[in-house]
Design a protein around this motif. Structure first.
Motif, mmCIF file in Angstrom:
data_model
loop_
_atom_site.group_PDB
_atom_site.id
_atom_site.type_symbol
_atom_site.label_atom_id
_atom_site.label_comp_id
_atom_site.label_asym_id
_atom_site.label_seq_id
_atom_site.Cartn_x
_atom_site.Cartn_y
_atom_site.Cartn_z
ATOM 1 N N GLY A 159 0.673 -1.126 -0.035
ATOM 2 C CA GLY A 159 0.024 -0.012 0.060
ATOM 3 C C GLY A 159 0.769 1.310 0.070
ATOM 4 N N THR A 160 1.939 1.109 -0.310
ATOM 5 C CA THR A 160 2.936 2.413 -0.318
ATOM 6 C C THR A 160 3.544 2.792 -1.541
ATOM 7 N N LEU A 161 3.542 3.938 -2.128
ATOM 8 C CA LEU A 161 4.004 4.446 -3.404
ATOM 9 C C LEU A 161 3.057 4.270 -4.383
ATOM 10 N N LEU A 162 1.716 4.240 -4.055
ATOM 11 C CA LEU A 162 0.412 4.107 -4.906
ATOM 12 C C LEU A 162 0.093 5.528 -5.155
ATOM 13 N N PHE B 91 1.790 11.622 0.253
ATOM 14 C CA PHE B 91 3.122 11.536 0.247
ATOM 15 C C PHE B 91 3.896 11.569 1.348
ATOM 16 N N THR B 92 3.550 12.389 2.651
ATOM 17 C CA THR B 92 3.971 12.181 3.707
ATOM 18 C C THR B 92 4.117 11.012 4.409
ATOM 19 N N SER B 93 2.707 10.348 4.251
ATOM 20 C CA SER B 93 2.427 9.271 4.861
ATOM 21 C C SER B 93 3.283 7.959 4.307
ATOM 22 N N ASP B 94 3.558 7.856 2.742
ATOM 23 C CA ASP B 94 4.544 7.061 2.357
ATOM 24 C C ASP B 94 5.913 7.268 2.881
ATOM 25 N N LEU B 95 6.270 8.403 2.918
ATOM 26 C CA LEU B 95 7.755 8.616 3.271
ATOM 27 C C LEU B 95 7.813 8.281 4.885
ATOM 28 N N LYS B 96 6.929 8.295 5.562
ATOM 29 C CA LYS B 96 7.012 7.869 7.194
ATOM 30 C C LYS B 96 7.051 6.221 7.001
ATOM 31 N N SER B 97 6.163 5.711 6.163
ATOM 32 C CA SER B 97 6.340 4.153 6.043
ATOM 33 C C SER B 97 7.502 3.348 5.280
ATOM 34 N N LEU B 98 8.200 4.285 4.436
ATOM 35 C CA LEU B 98 9.354 3.715 3.817
ATOM 36 C C LEU B 98 10.548 3.028 4.891
ATOM 37 N N PRO B 99 11.039 3.614 5.940
ATOM 38 C CA PRO B 99 12.003 2.914 6.677
ATOM 39 C C PRO B 99 11.533 1.258 7.192
#
Length: 64
Positions: free
Chosen positions: A20-23, A31-39
């Motif tokens: 569910g990331t980078l969709l 975009f902020t939520s995606d950046l937070k979940s990337l690590p």
């Protein structure tokens, strides 16, 4: 080397999108939520191979 890096990047994108990331569009998050979940996604992506080997080796089973 270029083909190897491209393959790993494509696998990572597929892995992240399945979680569910980078969709984009209605299915995507901000975009902020995606950046937070990337690590966390990166850690899980790196751990997938070793965890699969651990399970296949039989060491991950209880009672053995």
């Amino acid at each position: 080397v270029s083909i190897l890096v491209t393959g790993i990047a494509s696998l990572f994108n597929w892995f992240a999108m399945r979680r569910g990331t980078l969709l984009t569009g209605g299915e995507g998050q901000s975009f902020t939520s995606d950046l937070k979940s990337l690590p966390g996604i990166i850690v899980r992506f790196v751990a997938v191979g070793p965890l699969a080997l651990w399970r296949l080796s039989g060491f991950g089973r209880q009672g053995k």
